[in-house]
Design a protein around this motif. Structure first.
Motif, PDB file in Angstrom:
ATOM      1  N   ASP A   1     -77.452  14.168  27.383  1.00 50.70           N
ATOM      2  CA  ASP A   1     -75.878  13.466  26.162  1.00 50.70           C
ATOM      3  C   ASP A   1     -75.381  12.562  27.014  1.00 50.70           C
ATOM      4  O   ASP A   1     -75.348  11.989  28.269  1.00 50.70           O
ATOM      5  N   ALA A   2     -74.545  12.516  25.719  1.00 52.31           N
ATOM      6  CA  ALA A   2     -73.424  11.304  25.735  1.00 52.31           C
ATOM      7  C   ALA A   2     -72.753  11.438  27.191  1.00 52.31           C
ATOM      8  O   ALA A   2     -72.824  10.684  28.465  1.00 52.31           O
ATOM      9  N   GLN A   3     -72.234  12.208  27.532  1.00 53.08           N
ATOM     10  CA  GLN A   3     -71.173  12.674  29.062  1.00 53.08           C
ATOM     11  C   GLN A   3     -72.649  11.916  30.366  1.00 53.08           C
ATOM     12  O   GLN A   3     -71.929  11.057  30.827  1.00 53.08           O
ATOM     13  N   ASN A   4     -73.037  12.689  30.270  1.00 50.78           N
ATOM     14  CA  ASN A   4     -73.584  12.873  31.726  1.00 50.78           C
ATOM     15  C   ASN A   4     -75.494  11.814  31.469  1.00 50.78           C
ATOM     16  O   ASN A   4     -75.691  11.098  32.031  1.00 50.78           O
TER      17      ASN A   4
ATOM     18  N   GLY B   1     -76.706   4.335  37.582  1.00 50.16           N
ATOM     19  CA  GLY B   1     -77.328   2.623  37.884  1.00 50.16           C
ATOM     20  C   GLY B   1     -78.338   2.706  36.515  1.00 50.16           C
ATOM     21  O   GLY B   1     -79.045   1.681  36.512  1.00 50.16           O
ATOM     22  N   VAL B   2     -78.774   3.191  36.053  1.00 47.98           N
ATOM     23  CA  VAL B   2     -79.262   3.102  34.898  1.00 47.98           C
ATOM     24  C   VAL B   2     -78.997   3.056  33.239  1.00 47.98           C
ATOM     25  O   VAL B   2     -78.186   4.329  32.909  1.00 47.98           O
ATOM     26  N   PRO B   3     -79.466   2.069  32.989  1.00 50.16           N
ATOM     27  CA  PRO B   3     -79.075   1.640  30.875  1.00 50.16           C
ATOM     28  C   PRO B   3     -78.415   3.241  30.320  1.00 50.16           C
ATOM     29  O   PRO B   3     -80.222   3.884  30.494  1.00 50.16           O
ATOM     30  N   PRO B   4     -77.891   3.702  29.347  1.00 50.90           N
ATOM     31  CA  PRO B   4     -78.181   4.447  28.894  1.00 50.90           C
ATOM     32  C   PRO B   4     -79.222   4.132  27.138  1.00 50.90           C
ATOM     33  O   PRO B   4     -79.313   3.112  27.197  1.00 50.90           O
ATOM     34  N   THR B   5     -79.712   5.267  26.342  1.00 53.53           N
ATOM     35  CA  THR B   5     -80.588   5.120  25.402  1.00 53.53           C
ATOM     36  C   THR B   5     -79.978   5.680  24.034  1.00 53.53           C
ATOM     37  O   THR B   5     -80.213   5.481  23.298  1.00 53.53           O
ATOM     38  N   ILE B   6     -78.480   6.342  24.396  1.00 45.86           N
ATOM     39  CA  ILE B   6     -77.594   6.093  23.297  1.00 45.86           C
ATOM     40  C   ILE B   6     -77.062   4.941  22.642  1.00 45.86           C
ATOM     41  O   ILE B   6     -75.697   4.237  23.833  1.00 45.86           O
ATOM     42  N   ALA B   7     -77.317   4.260  21.508  1.00 46.58           N
ATOM     43  CA  ALA B   7     -76.667   3.125  21.437  1.00 46.58           C
ATOM     44  C   ALA B   7     -75.033   2.630  21.363  1.00 46.58           C
ATOM     45  O   ALA B   7     -73.997   2.000  22.167  1.00 46.58           O
TER      46      ALA B   7
END
Length: 440
Positions: free
Chosen positions: A347-350, A359-365
């Motif tokens: 989820d967005a928080q995690n 250090g890993v870019p998110p998938t939620i725009a």
């Protein structure tokens, strides 16, 4: 071995990431091998009194991001489940091997798995993971980057949920090149001019015989308007775009712009050459930014980023993304809870914790406009733009063999014969898709 998604790629059977964070890239390329605990952790999920235990199989996260996400989700479940972190081996091939062995044995203790972005087709085709449907699918798709969802889709079904991603940018020295090039032709010309002036001029990129080279080739083909495979993954579709891609790769290899060690270079070697002041350009993942900041503060002041160079002038590059997708095992005895826990873990928080701590870019725009991301990702807008126009690795259950075939035919890049190499690639990929021939 470097992992896709955490960066880029495979050496033998596979960061990415792939697959990976900058910390894990540095560890992976240094040859760190951690003993996985998954084979020893053979306990099954408990359905007795108290919360159900959900076993979560994932790469070893040396940051606190994964453990923090697990603690968050355990608390938010209000006693419905307790996630148990089962660490896989550090090397990507070891991760896949351990998962495959357990799944082939119909291991009921498996609930949630962190899959490299190239594994979903293989695992789905084998019936090892459960498709996402209904409310769970809607929640997984909501606000998620399109290309990331594509990595988790097979034959029209969403078979996993994207947890993190990765992409390459052009990194350059603004003291040498005040205005970054927008195309490969311009970049090579700039580098050659710097060489004539006796200045640092190398273009650092992954040319070794491993998946990093496959990723480079895939990006170039996609950016030239083509693809490695057709839409049904039944045949190669290389042709003119592949020839153009191979021509540029060959041009670089034969140019003074190429690092002399191009044929053995991986992501971390690229980073080190840039930090040592020997290069003007670098095509790499965002892990290089904190690396430069800590290792060469003086050079860091002129270390800038720009979009990946275009293959066709005026047409944005389609950079190959990495990352990790979370899947639910077909043999889990607690599938509903596993879906709920997987959604919580990404989820967005995690995902924000994964980005800023892991250090890993998110998938939620929407996270790319969250000010909390900005200090660690000042290049957040460039990353989002790249991800919005990204390409994915060839999607096929036979990806491991396809990738090995590609990397062996295009490395060393100096040995490329654009038309001849394209024809050899067609033959090798056809054999791989038909399960014929030997792996190089």
């Amino acid at each position: 071995m470097i992992e896709h998604g955490r960066g880029s790629g495979i050496l033998s059977t596979r960061r990415p990431s792939r697959r990976r964070s900058w910390r894990r890239v540095a560890a992976g390329v240094a040859g760190v091998t951690l003993a996985g605990t998954a084979l020893a952790a053979c306990g099954t999920s408990s359905a007795g009194t108290g919360p159900v235990t959900l076993n979560y199989y994932l790469y070893p996260d040396t940051s606190s991001a994964t453990s923090t996400a697990i603690d968050n989700c355990n608390a938010q479940s209000h006693g419905a489940y307790k996630i148990s972190y089962q660490q896989l081996p550090q090397a990507s091939d070891g991760q896949r091997q351990q998962l495959v062995r357990r799944l082939a044995a119909h291991d009921g203790s498996m609930d949630i798995m962190g899959l490299d972005v190239t594994w979903a087709p293989e695992f789905a085709q084998a019936g090892w993971i459960v498709p996402w449907t209904g409310t769970y699918k809607a929640q997984a798709q909501a606000g998620t980057l399109k290309a990331a969802l594509q990595t988790a889709t097979w034959k029209g079904q969403l078979v996993a949920v994207p947890a993190n991603t990765n992409t390459q940018l052009l990194w350059y020295r603004s003291d040498l090149v005040p205005t970054p090039p927008t195309t490969w032709a311009q970049m090579i010309a700039d580098a050659e001019q710097l060489a004539k002036e006796g200045k640092p001029h190398y273009i650092e990129i992954q040319g070794a015989q491993y998946e990093g080279a496959t990723v480079w080739f895939n990006t170039m083909v996609a950016s030239a308007g083509g693809s490695v495979l057709n839409a049904t993954a039944t045949a190669p579709t290389l042709g003119a775009p592949a020839v153009k891609a191979l021509s540029i790769m060959k041009q670089l290899a034969d140019s003074p712009a190429a690092d002399p060690s191009l044929s053995v270079q991986m992501e971390n070697q690229n980073r080190l050459q840039m930090e040592a002041g020997k290069a003007a350009f670098e095509l790499n993942y965002p892990f290089v930014y904190p690396g430069m900041k800590s290792d060469n503060p003086k050079l860091f002041k002129v270390f800038k980023w720009a979009p990946y160079p275009q293959v066709i002038p005026g047409v944005p590059a389609k950079v190959t993304i990495g990352g990790i997708d979370l899947a639910v095992s077909a043999y889990s005895t607690h599938k509903n809870l596993a879906f709920q826990a997987a959604l919580c873990l990404r989820d967005a928080q995690n995902q924000l914790i994964g980005a800023t701590v892991g250090g890993v870019p998110p998938t939620i725009a929407s996270l790319y406009t969250n000010p909390k991301l900005f200090p660690d990702y000042p290049m957040h807008a460039a990353i989002l733009a790249s991800l919005a126009n990204a390409s994915v690795r060839p999607q096929t259950p036979f990806y491991q063999v396809v990738s090995i075939d590609i990397s062996h035919l295009i490395s060393p890049p100096s040995g490329i014969s654009p038309t001849g190499t394209e024809q050899s690639l067609v033959g090798q990929i056809n054999n791989a898709l038909a399960s014929k021939g030997l792996v190089p």
